[in-house]
Design a protein around this motif. Sequence first.
Motif, PDB file in Angstrom:
ATOM      1  N   PRO A 156       7.892 -15.746 -26.185  1.00 41.02           N
ATOM      2  CA  PRO A 156       8.351 -14.436 -25.693  1.00 41.02           C
ATOM      3  C   PRO A 156       8.650 -14.448 -24.198  1.00 41.02           C
ATOM      4  CG  PRO A 156       6.474 -14.181 -27.148  1.00 41.02           C
ATOM      5  CD  PRO A 156       6.610 -15.651 -26.898  1.00 41.02           C
ATOM      6  N   LYS A 157       9.788 -13.902 -23.836  1.00 42.34           N
ATOM      7  CA  LYS A 157      10.210 -13.835 -22.444  1.00 42.34           C
ATOM      8  C   LYS A 157      10.723 -12.431 -22.128  1.00 42.34           C
ATOM      9  CE  LYS A 157      11.651 -18.703 -22.128  1.00 42.34           C
ATOM     10  NZ  LYS A 157      10.697 -19.123 -21.095  1.00 42.34           N
ATOM     11  N   THR A 158      10.987 -12.199 -20.848  1.00 43.07           N
ATOM     12  CA  THR A 158      11.595 -10.950 -20.380  1.00 43.07           C
ATOM     13  C   THR A 158      12.934 -11.280 -19.748  1.00 43.07           C
ATOM     14  OG1 THR A 158       9.469  -9.859 -19.990  1.00 43.07           O
ATOM     15  CG2 THR A 158      11.369  -9.009 -18.779  1.00 43.07           C
ATOM     16  N   GLY A 159      13.933 -10.472 -20.009  1.00 42.02           N
ATOM     17  CA  GLY A 159      15.260 -10.666 -19.430  1.00 42.02           C
ATOM     18  C   GLY A 159      15.566  -9.610 -18.381  1.00 42.02           C
ATOM     19  N   LEU A 160      16.300 -10.020 -17.368  1.00 40.57           N
ATOM     20  CA  LEU A 160      16.824  -9.091 -16.354  1.00 40.57           C
ATOM     21  C   LEU A 160      18.330  -9.277 -16.333  1.00 40.57           C
ATOM     22  CD1 LEU A 160      16.503  -7.117 -13.939  1.00 40.57           C
ATOM     23  CD2 LEU A 160      16.271  -9.130 -12.466  1.00 40.57           C
ATOM     24  N   LEU A 161      19.062  -8.245 -16.708  1.00 44.15           N
ATOM     25  CA  LEU A 161      20.521  -8.348 -16.816  1.00 44.15           C
ATOM     26  C   LEU A 161      21.193  -7.517 -15.736  1.00 44.15           C
ATOM     27  CD1 LEU A 161      22.855  -9.560 -18.463  1.00 44.15           C
ATOM     28  CD2 LEU A 161      22.859  -7.455 -19.825  1.00 44.15           C
ATOM     29  N   LEU A 162      21.821  -8.191 -14.773  1.00 47.55           N
ATOM     30  CA  LEU A 162      22.627  -7.507 -13.765  1.00 47.55           C
ATOM     31  C   LEU A 162      23.961  -7.124 -14.391  1.00 47.55           C
ATOM     32  CD1 LEU A 162      22.104  -9.882 -10.680  1.00 47.55           C
ATOM     33  CD2 LEU A 162      20.661  -7.988 -11.455  1.00 47.55           C
ATOM     34  N   ILE A 163      24.401  -5.896 -14.146  1.00 50.51           N
ATOM     35  CA  ILE A 163      25.656  -5.420 -14.725  1.00 50.51           C
ATOM     36  C   ILE A 163      26.574  -4.926 -13.615  1.00 50.51           C
ATOM     37  CG2 ILE A 163      26.758  -3.851 -16.349  1.00 50.51           C
ATOM     38  CD1 ILE A 163      24.089  -3.650 -17.831  1.00 50.51           C
TER      39      ILE A 163
ATOM     40  N   GLY B 210      14.639 -15.610 -26.632  1.00 49.06           N
ATOM     41  CA  GLY B 210      13.254 -15.171 -26.750  1.00 49.06           C
ATOM     42  C   GLY B 210      12.889 -13.942 -25.949  1.00 49.06           C
ATOM     43  N   CYS B 211      13.865 -13.253 -25.387  1.00 48.16           N
ATOM     44  CA  CYS B 211      13.578 -12.056 -24.583  1.00 48.16           C
ATOM     45  C   CYS B 211      13.286 -10.875 -25.502  1.00 48.16           C
ATOM     46  CB  CYS B 211      14.746 -11.739 -23.654  1.00 48.16           C
ATOM     47  SG  CYS B 211      14.963 -12.957 -22.347  1.00 48.16           S
ATOM     48  N   GLU B 212      12.025 -10.525 -25.579  1.00 47.02           N
ATOM     49  CA  GLU B 212      11.633  -9.361 -26.368  1.00 47.02           C
ATOM     50  C   GLU B 212      11.669  -8.092 -25.537  1.00 47.02           C
ATOM     51  OE1 GLU B 212       7.893 -10.137 -28.215  1.00 47.02           O
ATOM     52  OE2 GLU B 212       8.651 -11.875 -29.341  1.00 47.02           O
ATOM     53  N   ARG B 213      11.851  -8.269 -24.217  1.00 43.38           N
ATOM     54  CA  ARG B 213      11.966  -7.138 -23.299  1.00 43.38           C
ATOM     55  C   ARG B 213      13.121  -7.434 -22.343  1.00 43.38           C
ATOM     56  NH1 ARG B 213       5.518  -7.040 -21.728  1.00 43.38           N
ATOM     57  NH2 ARG B 213       4.769  -6.069 -23.661  1.00 43.38           N
ATOM     58  N   ILE B 214      13.960  -6.446 -22.089  1.00 38.23           N
ATOM     59  CA  ILE B 214      15.108  -6.636 -21.207  1.00 38.23           C
ATOM     60  C   ILE B 214      15.212  -5.457 -20.245  1.00 38.23           C
ATOM     61  CG2 ILE B 214      17.624  -6.859 -21.045  1.00 38.23           C
ATOM     62  CD1 ILE B 214      17.608  -8.147 -23.797  1.00 38.23           C
ATOM     63  N   VAL B 215      15.347  -5.768 -18.958  1.00 40.38           N
ATOM     64  CA  VAL B 215      15.595  -4.753 -17.937  1.00 40.38           C
ATOM     65  C   VAL B 215      17.084  -4.774 -17.615  1.00 40.38           C
ATOM     66  CG1 VAL B 215      15.171  -4.035 -15.556  1.00 40.38           C
ATOM     67  CG2 VAL B 215      13.295  -4.950 -16.939  1.00 40.38           C
ATOM     68  N   LEU B 216      17.741  -3.651 -17.778  1.00 41.17           N
ATOM     69  CA  LEU B 216      19.162  -3.512 -17.457  1.00 41.17           C
ATOM     70  C   LEU B 216      19.294  -3.010 -16.025  1.00 41.17           C
ATOM     71  CD1 LEU B 216      20.307  -1.730 -20.753  1.00 41.17           C
ATOM     72  CD2 LEU B 216      20.394  -4.183 -20.239  1.00 41.17           C
ATOM     73  N   PHE B 217      20.065  -3.726 -15.209  1.00 42.87           N
ATOM     74  CA  PHE B 217      20.178  -3.403 -13.784  1.00 42.87           C
ATOM     75  C   PHE B 217      21.647  -3.179 -13.435  1.00 42.87           C
ATOM     76  CE2 PHE B 217      18.232  -4.736  -9.420  1.00 42.87           C
ATOM     77  CZ  PHE B 217      18.866  -3.675  -8.801  1.00 42.87           C
TER      78      PHE B 217
ATOM     79  N   PRO C  49      15.159  -5.650 -28.634  1.00 38.61           N
ATOM     80  CA  PRO C  49      14.193  -5.843 -27.554  1.00 38.61           C
ATOM     81  C   PRO C  49      13.801  -4.489 -26.966  1.00 38.61           C
ATOM     82  CG  PRO C  49      16.412  -6.260 -26.763  1.00 38.61           C
ATOM     83  CD  PRO C  49      16.534  -6.011 -28.240  1.00 38.61           C
ATOM     84  N   ALA C  50      12.644  -4.423 -26.343  1.00 42.44           N
ATOM     85  CA  ALA C  50      12.277  -3.238 -25.571  1.00 42.44           C
ATOM     86  C   ALA C  50      13.175  -3.190 -24.342  1.00 42.44           C
ATOM     87  CB  ALA C  50      10.812  -3.302 -25.161  1.00 42.44           C
ATOM     88  N   ILE C  51      13.562  -1.983 -23.920  1.00 41.51           N
ATOM     89  CA  ILE C  51      14.546  -1.825 -22.848  1.00 41.51           C
ATOM     90  C   ILE C  51      14.009  -0.937 -21.735  1.00 41.51           C
ATOM     91  CG2 ILE C  51      16.821  -0.859 -22.257  1.00 41.51           C
ATOM     92  CD1 ILE C  51      17.073  -3.431 -23.756  1.00 41.51           C
ATOM     93  N   ARG C  52      14.239  -1.374 -20.506  1.00 48.79           N
ATOM     94  CA  ARG C  52      14.070  -0.525 -19.331  1.00 48.79           C
ATOM     95  C   ARG C  52      15.378  -0.551 -18.547  1.00 48.79           C
ATOM     96  NH1 ARG C  52       8.198  -2.438 -16.831  1.00 48.79           N
ATOM     97  NH2 ARG C  52       6.866  -1.430 -18.396  1.00 48.79           N
ATOM     98  N   THR C  53      15.631   0.510 -17.795  1.00 46.37           N
ATOM     99  CA  THR C  53      16.825   0.554 -16.953  1.00 46.37           C
ATOM    100  C   THR C  53      16.428   0.825 -15.509  1.00 46.37           C
ATOM    101  OG1 THR C  53      17.185   2.926 -17.328  1.00 46.37           O
ATOM    102  CG2 THR C  53      18.247   1.406 -18.860  1.00 46.37           C
ATOM    103  N   VAL C  54      17.093   0.158 -14.598  1.00 42.50           N
ATOM    104  CA  VAL C  54      16.847   0.382 -13.175  1.00 42.50           C
ATOM    105  C   VAL C  54      17.568   1.660 -12.753  1.00 42.50           C
ATOM    106  CG1 VAL C  54      17.189  -0.525 -10.844  1.00 42.50           C
ATOM    107  CG2 VAL C  54      16.573  -2.074 -12.716  1.00 42.50           C
ATOM    108  N   PRO C  55      16.870   2.615 -12.173  1.00 44.80           N
ATOM    109  CA  PRO C  55      17.523   3.867 -11.761  1.00 44.80           C
ATOM    110  C   PRO C  55      18.425   3.638 -10.562  1.00 44.80           C
ATOM    111  CG  PRO C  55      15.249   3.841 -11.021  1.00 44.80           C
ATOM    112  CD  PRO C  55      15.425   2.623 -11.888  1.00 44.80           C
ATOM    113  N   PRO C  56      19.312   4.583 -10.262  1.00 46.33           N
ATOM    114  CA  PRO C  56      20.158   4.453  -9.073  1.00 46.33           C
ATOM    115  C   PRO C  56      19.293   4.312  -7.827  1.00 46.33           C
ATOM    116  CG  PRO C  56      20.250   6.687  -9.978  1.00 46.33           C
ATOM    117  CD  PRO C  56      19.575   5.833 -10.992  1.00 46.33           C
ATOM    118  N   TYR C  57      19.732   3.484  -6.899  1.00 43.00           N
ATOM    119  CA  TYR C  57      18.903   3.155  -5.737  1.00 43.00           C
ATOM    120  C   TYR C  57      19.547   3.583  -4.426  1.00 43.00           C
ATOM    121  CZ  TYR C  57      21.875  -1.093  -6.124  1.00 43.00           C
ATOM    122  OH  TYR C  57      22.931  -1.970  -6.247  1.00 43.00           O
ATOM    123  N   TYR C  58      20.304   4.664  -4.468  1.00 45.62           N
ATOM    124  CA  TYR C  58      21.051   5.166  -3.316  1.00 45.62           C
ATOM    125  C   TYR C  58      20.178   5.526  -2.128  1.00 45.62           C
ATOM    126  CZ  TYR C  58      19.437   9.642  -5.120  1.00 45.62           C
ATOM    127  OH  TYR C  58      18.644  10.668  -5.560  1.00 45.62           O
TER     128      TYR C  58
END
Length: 341
Positions: free
Chosen positions: A14-21, A133-140, A169-178
């Motif tokens: 199991p791993k965690t992913g960080l996806l820059l968009i 193997g990413c069971e958790r992914i943070v969308l950025f 996968p479980a998902i989190r999103t990075v909020p706007p960082y203005y």
Amino acid sequence: MSFLPPGHPPIPTPKTGLLLINLGTPEATDFFSVRTYLKEFLSDRRVIEINPLIWWPILNGIILNVRPKKSGHAYEKIWNRELNESPLKTYTREQALKLTAALGKKDQLIVDWAMRYGKPAIADKIRALKQQGCERIVLFPLYPQYSAATTATALDKAYQELQSMRWQPAIRTVPPYYDHPAYIDAVAVSLEQAMKDLPWKPDRVLIAFHGLPREYLNRGDPYHCHCQKTARLVREKLKLSKDFLQVVFQSRFGKAEWLKPYAQDTVEGLPAEGVKNLLMISPGFASDCVETLEELAIGLKETFTENGGDNFAVVPCLNDSTASIAMLAEIASNELKGWLR
């Protein structure tokens, strides 16, 4: 010891992913490559909210037959010849690579990148992360200021792919960082350093954000407010006046009213007001792209000098600078808490 039955496919650790968009880019500068990109971009209902029955014939009958040549010419001016790609793709890839090193945890974390329009596609990258193997992914989404036309549509595309997956996968999103302190610091430092490095002193600094139809603001989009707060915080950080550091909006498209003041009109009129030395910065873009390298650094420079200006410069975007990676790492770390041991 394995408890898997015989013939069971291997299960990745199991791993965690960080996806820059990021926004996206054509694959090449020729007419059909640019047309393919523009068709996907301008067919997005989050970007163009006009009734499809009205917009479709305009898009397919006029815009996609005329605009690809003009846009392709703009991309030609700023294209990364060495890698045969746009600078936006180059910088986004480098951000992902450098974030991998900055965040560490290589045995637990996979950092990757995707584009909302064009390649690499968000859906492909989400599926690839899951297969690794990413069971958790943070969308950025790499948009400091939130808009439905940027952040929301990027997340829409991710959620669309999730709908097709049996094992999500479980998902989190990075909020706007203005208004994130690390972001404001990075922008302020880059502007301050640029002013020190110039061989001339700017009479005015324009802080340019990508434009948006005024109607989107009226419908409740917070983008305009986020832009104004970013500018205010940068002013306060550097102790600059509102008259000296002025907000403008670039990249207007079509005949409808967009957020004002328009960058083109402002730059055109400044020399007559006695502004002969002009510096611009565009902190709404995480990476330099056609809007900064061609529209601002080339197009608006010509406008300024043709109307009597003397000196003109554009501050580079944060790109993959040390300050940028440190800022992105700090913001990402907040969303990764509890997901990495």
